[in-house]
Each structure stands twice: as C-alpha cells, then as structure tokens.
Design a protein around this motif. Structure first.
Motif, mmCIF file in Angstrom:
data_model
loop_
_atom_site.group_PDB
_atom_site.id
_atom_site.type_symbol
_atom_site.label_atom_id
_atom_site.label_comp_id
_atom_site.label_asym_id
_atom_site.label_seq_id
_atom_site.Cartn_x
_atom_site.Cartn_y
_atom_site.Cartn_z
ATOM 1 N N LEU A 131 -33.444 141.674 11.760
ATOM 2 C CA LEU A 131 -34.538 140.742 12.043
ATOM 3 C C LEU A 131 -34.441 139.492 11.177
ATOM 4 N N ILE A 132 -34.150 139.674 9.902
ATOM 5 C CA ILE A 132 -34.060 138.534 8.991
ATOM 6 C C ILE A 132 -32.901 137.627 9.377
ATOM 7 N N CYS A 133 -31.770 138.214 9.686
ATOM 8 C CA CYS A 133 -30.582 137.418 10.016
ATOM 9 C C CYS A 133 -30.727 136.714 11.361
ATOM 10 N N SER A 134 -31.544 137.262 12.251
ATOM 11 C CA SER A 134 -31.697 136.652 13.569
ATOM 12 C C SER A 134 -32.365 135.283 13.493
ATOM 13 N N ASN A 135 -33.065 134.989 12.392
ATOM 14 C CA ASN A 135 -33.697 133.680 12.239
ATOM 15 C C ASN A 135 -32.708 132.585 11.862
ATOM 16 N N LEU A 136 -31.453 132.951 11.614
ATOM 17 C CA LEU A 136 -30.450 131.986 11.170
ATOM 18 C C LEU A 136 -29.479 131.617 12.282
ATOM 19 N N GLY A 137 -29.905 131.817 13.527
ATOM 20 C CA GLY A 137 -29.006 131.581 14.653
ATOM 21 C C GLY A 137 -28.477 130.161 14.736
ATOM 22 N N ALA A 138 -29.317 129.154 14.434
ATOM 23 C CA ALA A 138 -28.872 127.768 14.521
ATOM 24 C C ALA A 138 -27.755 127.481 13.516
ATOM 25 N N ARG A 139 -27.855 128.064 12.338
ATOM 26 C CA ARG A 139 -26.798 127.878 11.342
ATOM 27 C C ARG A 139 -25.503 128.547 11.790
ATOM 28 N N MET A 140 -25.613 129.662 12.497
ATOM 29 C CA MET A 140 -24.418 130.336 13.003
ATOM 30 C C MET A 140 -23.745 129.518 14.110
ATOM 31 N N ASP A 141 -24.544 128.817 14.918
ATOM 32 C CA ASP A 141 -23.967 127.917 15.915
ATOM 33 C C ASP A 141 -23.161 126.819 15.251
ATOM 34 N N GLN A 261 -8.056 135.120 10.475
ATOM 35 C CA GLN A 261 -8.475 134.952 11.871
ATOM 36 C C GLN A 261 -9.206 133.627 12.055
ATOM 37 N N MET A 262 -10.147 133.343 11.155
ATOM 38 C CA MET A 262 -10.968 132.145 11.298
ATOM 39 C C MET A 262 -10.171 130.865 11.089
ATOM 40 N N ARG A 263 -9.086 130.952 10.335
ATOM 41 C CA ARG A 263 -8.266 129.762 10.113
ATOM 42 C C ARG A 263 -7.643 129.253 11.404
ATOM 43 N N VAL A 264 -7.396 130.137 12.351
ATOM 44 C CA VAL A 264 -6.675 129.730 13.559
ATOM 45 C C VAL A 264 -7.600 129.490 14.749
ATOM 46 N N VAL A 265 -8.921 129.598 14.557
ATOM 47 C CA VAL A 265 -9.860 129.400 15.669
ATOM 48 C C VAL A 265 -10.068 127.897 15.906
ATOM 49 N N PRO A 266 -9.724 127.369 17.086
ATOM 50 C CA PRO A 266 -9.825 125.922 17.351
ATOM 51 C C PRO A 266 -11.150 125.528 18.003
ATOM 52 N N ILE A 267 -12.252 125.586 17.272
ATOM 53 C CA ILE A 267 -13.560 125.256 17.842
ATOM 54 C C ILE A 267 -13.657 123.752 18.082
ATOM 55 N N ASN A 268 -14.159 123.358 19.266
ATOM 56 C CA ASN A 268 -14.170 121.937 19.650
ATOM 57 C C ASN A 268 -15.555 121.305 19.658
ATOM 58 N N THR A 269 -16.574 121.999 19.129
ATOM 59 C CA THR A 269 -17.899 121.391 19.014
ATOM 60 C C THR A 269 -18.008 120.653 17.680
ATOM 61 N N LEU A 270 -18.897 119.664 17.636
ATOM 62 C CA LEU A 270 -19.048 118.841 16.440
ATOM 63 C C LEU A 270 -20.140 119.407 15.537
ATOM 64 N N ASP A 413 -21.341 115.948 23.477
ATOM 65 C CA ASP A 413 -22.696 115.905 24.026
ATOM 66 C C ASP A 413 -23.734 116.508 23.083
ATOM 67 N N ARG A 414 -23.284 117.298 22.125
ATOM 68 C CA ARG A 414 -24.210 117.927 21.182
ATOM 69 C C ARG A 414 -23.665 117.808 19.767
ATOM 70 N N PHE A 415 -24.594 117.849 18.797
ATOM 71 C CA PHE A 415 -24.204 117.885 17.391
ATOM 72 C C PHE A 415 -24.919 119.067 16.751
ATOM 73 N N LEU A 416 -24.156 120.018 16.243
ATOM 74 C CA LEU A 416 -24.711 121.255 15.689
ATOM 75 C C LEU A 416 -24.812 121.119 14.173
ATOM 76 N N ASP A 417 -25.958 120.595 13.704
ATOM 77 C CA ASP A 417 -26.112 120.436 12.260
ATOM 78 C C ASP A 417 -26.585 121.705 11.586
ATOM 79 N N GLY A 418 -27.160 122.641 12.361
ATOM 80 C CA GLY A 418 -27.491 123.951 11.820
ATOM 81 C C GLY A 418 -28.804 124.043 11.082
ATOM 82 N N THR A 419 -29.435 122.911 10.754
ATOM 83 C CA THR A 419 -30.663 122.959 9.961
ATOM 84 C C THR A 419 -31.910 122.880 10.835
#
Length: 425
Positions: A131-141, A261-270, A413-419
């Motif tokens: 439950l506590i971690c579910s509130n941090l979804g925007a930061r995970m995005d 694993q995470m070093r090779v992930v090519p995420i294309n969102t800003l 089209d989007r900017f994921l600042d996480g805050t």
C-alpha cells in the motif's frame, strides 16, 4: 443635473499588481497569492467540500488511476470490483490453508493458534508495504530503472532478515514482519516497472509477446533456482554459517544482475536525467543520441543528480520555493509564451513546469538553462539579460533540434518528472 467628474484612471506598475497562480501536487490544488507588499499567502482550492466527498476523492486518488473515470476505458470499474473480491477471497482462503498446514506439521491447537496469528500478522505487513509503495507510482514512471534496482535490494533485505531469524527466535514476528514489509514494497515496485521496461524493447507492436516470453523465462529459471536451493539447503547450507555465506553471495549476484539488466534497457520517454543528457550531448557534438546510445550514460543509482553540461537543472520544486517573489513577474515577462519558468541559483537552476507542459516544453527550458549557465561564466550581465539572450538563442536552434530528437525515436508528447508538482496561472 450636474455630472460628477470621475477621477482619472491610473495604471499601476505591472510589478505592483497582485500575482497569483495554482499549483497541483499529489492531486491537491493550492492557490498562491503575492500581496502588494510581497507577502505570500496560500489556500486550498475547494476546501469547503463535505467530509464524505473528501473521503471518496481521497479513496479514488489512492486506488484509481489519475483522471478517473475519464482516463480509462469502459468496464474498468467492474473489472476492479471483481478483482478486489478475488483478492479478498484468496487472502481469506490463504489464512485457512496456512492454519491447516501448521496443524499438519504437528503443532498442537493451543500453541498453533498463536503461531497462526503471528504468521498472518507477518503476511499482513507485506500488504502494508504494498500500500505504501503504491503511492509512488509517478516516480516509478519517471525512473523505472532505479526503482527496479531498488525493488531487488528491498527484496534481498527482506530475505536476509528471514535468513537470520533462527539466530533470534524470540524476535520472529519483528524480523519476519519487517522482512515481509520490505518484500511487499519490492513486489509493487517490480511489477509497476515491468511494463515500461518491456515496452522499451517492443519494436513492432509485439509488447504482449515480449511480456509473455519474459515471464516464461522467469518461470523456467525460478523452477531451476528452487531445485538448486533445495540442493544447497541439504548440503552446503545445512548449517547457519553456510546459509549466511551462500546467501550473501547469491544476494550480490542477484543485485549485480539486475543492475546489468537496467544498463541495457533503451527507454525512449523523457525524464529529467534523459532530457539533461540529450541537451548535454547536443551542446557538445551538435547531435542527439538514440535511446540505445544514451542508456549507458544514465546514472542508475542517483538519477536526480544535476548534470553540469546541461545547466545543472533541477525539476520538481514548488514555484513558491523555487522562485523569489520579486522575480516572478520578471520571469513571466521573459517566458510569456512558455510553459515553464527558470530561476538561476548559485549551485543549480530550478525549472518549474505548468500543469500541461510536455516533453517539448521541458527540452526548451533545458536548452535555455544550459545556454544561460554557459553565458554566466563569460559575461557579467544581470540574470534577466542573460536569460533573455539564452532564450533567443534557444529559439534559433530549437526547430532543427526538436526534429532531430523526434527522428532519433524519443517520445516528446509527455515529460515524466515523477514529482507531480506543477503550477497554473
């Protein structure tokens, strides 16, 4: 009838006019207002709502997607209702099965009852972590790589507490509960970041196939790992010393593998770090890197660290904290047509975004900040003059720059600042 002469209308200095804006953070809107004497006042918007409405909205904000019901397709509510009932019945059934297993293991009814309660409380702590971690979804995005690594660290921490629990059996509930709490947070973080990570590899709309094959590989090697664990438990790890040594080695391998694993992930969102790296590379070479080229430059452990070559920009602070009251009107005039404000400090530059700012707006602001930072080292002009010159320079290069960014495969089209901290005039 004598007409009373009206006094002449005087136009006040724009800087002396009251200034106000709205900030939205964590689904709460606040109105900030600068009085003519410079005093800052704040009040919640719609604070007079009835308590039941506040409770319902708080529930919806915590357990439903942002913008519900307009942000989801038809049928989501019914799906959620039956999913909740499914988990409720499953959890109740697991309590009964746990009790039966403990009885079958030879525990007598009286002590077993206490054991069952302890076991159930231990499992309950896992749900609290979820439950506590579910509130941090925007930061995970915004930072799925960092949170994926953190998920495995939390999981290993929880497992480690369970591993050493035989050394202090009188603290069973405390160690097992804290361990399950950490593992609960790890489960949510791992599941929440799985989709953006798989999405980064989907090249032909084959996300489901990639997801299914990834789960198949995970299942296969989980079964193999269980077999290896059974073998180790009956040989090398039959003693507590062996468990501690082998457990530490396995944990180190576990975390090392997820980092690689995470070093090779090519995420294309800003997000803040990737935007800063794009700007830094552009200013150095005149070229924009592709997502696969940029992945090795990302700081996975401290992604929020400002990048000097991109202007040392920080995003996410509230407007009233990032910008001095005396500067707001001047910055509004400089960036009148933009959806961001920049405030230069000694160590970094704060960028505050409007609520509907996109990745393009963030790129524009970052370029201005980077140009302004380099000009500050050369010229002794006032900050507002430097910002205006940097803004003009950004406008000259932004068209070709944006075309290059989009051509390289970046999603603007989007900017994921996480805050979730934005403002609106």
């Amino acid at each position: 009838m004598i007409k009373k002469e009206e006094p002449p209308v005087t136009v006040k200095n724009p800087e002396s006019l009251p200034l106000y804006w709205y900030e939205t953070s964590d689904s709460v809107s606040r109105r900030f207002h600068f009085e003519s004497d410079g005093h800052l006042s704040m009040k919640l918007v719609d604070d007079a709502r009835p308590v039941p409405q506040k409770m319902v909205e708080s529930f919806l904000n915590k357990f439903f997607p942002s913008g519900y019901p307009y942000s989801v397709n038809e049928g989501y509510l019914r799906y959620t209702q039956f999913r909740a009932l499914q988990h409720f019945s499953s959890a109740a059934l697991s309590v009964l099965s746990t009790q039966s297993l403990l009885f079958a293991a030879g525990l007598r009814p009286t002590p077993a009852q206490a054991t069952v309660v302890s076991w159930i409380l231990k499992d309950g702590m896992q749900h609290m972590g979820k439950l506590i971690c579910s509130n941090l979804g925007a930061r995970m995005d915004s930072e799925p790589k960092q949170w994926r690594i953190l998920a495995d660290v939390l999981y290993d921490f929880g497992t480690g507490l369970e591993l050493v629990s035989p050394l202090c059996p009188h603290l069973f509930l405390e160690l097992a509960g804290l361990g399950n709490f950490a593992k609960g947070m790890a489960v949510v973080a791992a599941r929440a970041t799985r989709l953006p990570i798989y999405s980064s590899f989907a090249k032909e709309g084959n996300l489901s196939d990639i997801f299914a094959k990834g789960e198949a590989i995970s299942t296969l090697f989980n079964v193999a790992g269980i077999g290896a664990g059974i073998q180790l438990a009956s040989t090398v790890c039959s003693s507590m010393e062996g468990k501690l040594v082998v457990g530490s080695l396995l944990s180190a391998v576990h975390v090392y593998c997820v980092v690689e694993q995470m070093r090779v992930v090519p995420i294309n969102t800003l997000n803040p770090q990737r935007t800063a790296l794009i700007v830094a590379n552009f200013l150095k070479t005149g070229k924009v890197p592709r997502p696969p080229d940029l992945r090795l430059q990302e700081n996975l452990l401290f992604p929020e660290k400002p990048i000097q070559d991109a202007g040392n920009v920080r995003v996410g602070r509230a407007l009233h904290k990032a910008v001095k009251p005396s500067q707001v009107q001047k910055l509004k005039e400089v960036f009148a047509e933009e959806k961001f404000l920049l405030s230069q400090g000694k160590s970094w530059t704060d960028m505050v975004l409007e609520h509907d700012a996109t990745g393009e707006d963030a790129l524009r602001g970052w370029l201005v900040a980077a140009y302004a930072k380099s000009m500050t080292k050369i010229y002794n002009d006032p900050d507002d003059v430097i910002l205006q010159d940097a803004y003009d320079k950004m406008n000259d290069v932004f068209g070709p720059f944006l075309s290059q960014v989009q051509a390289k495969g970046w999603y603007t089209d989007r900017f994921l600042d996480g805050t979730g901290t934005r403002f609106a005039w």
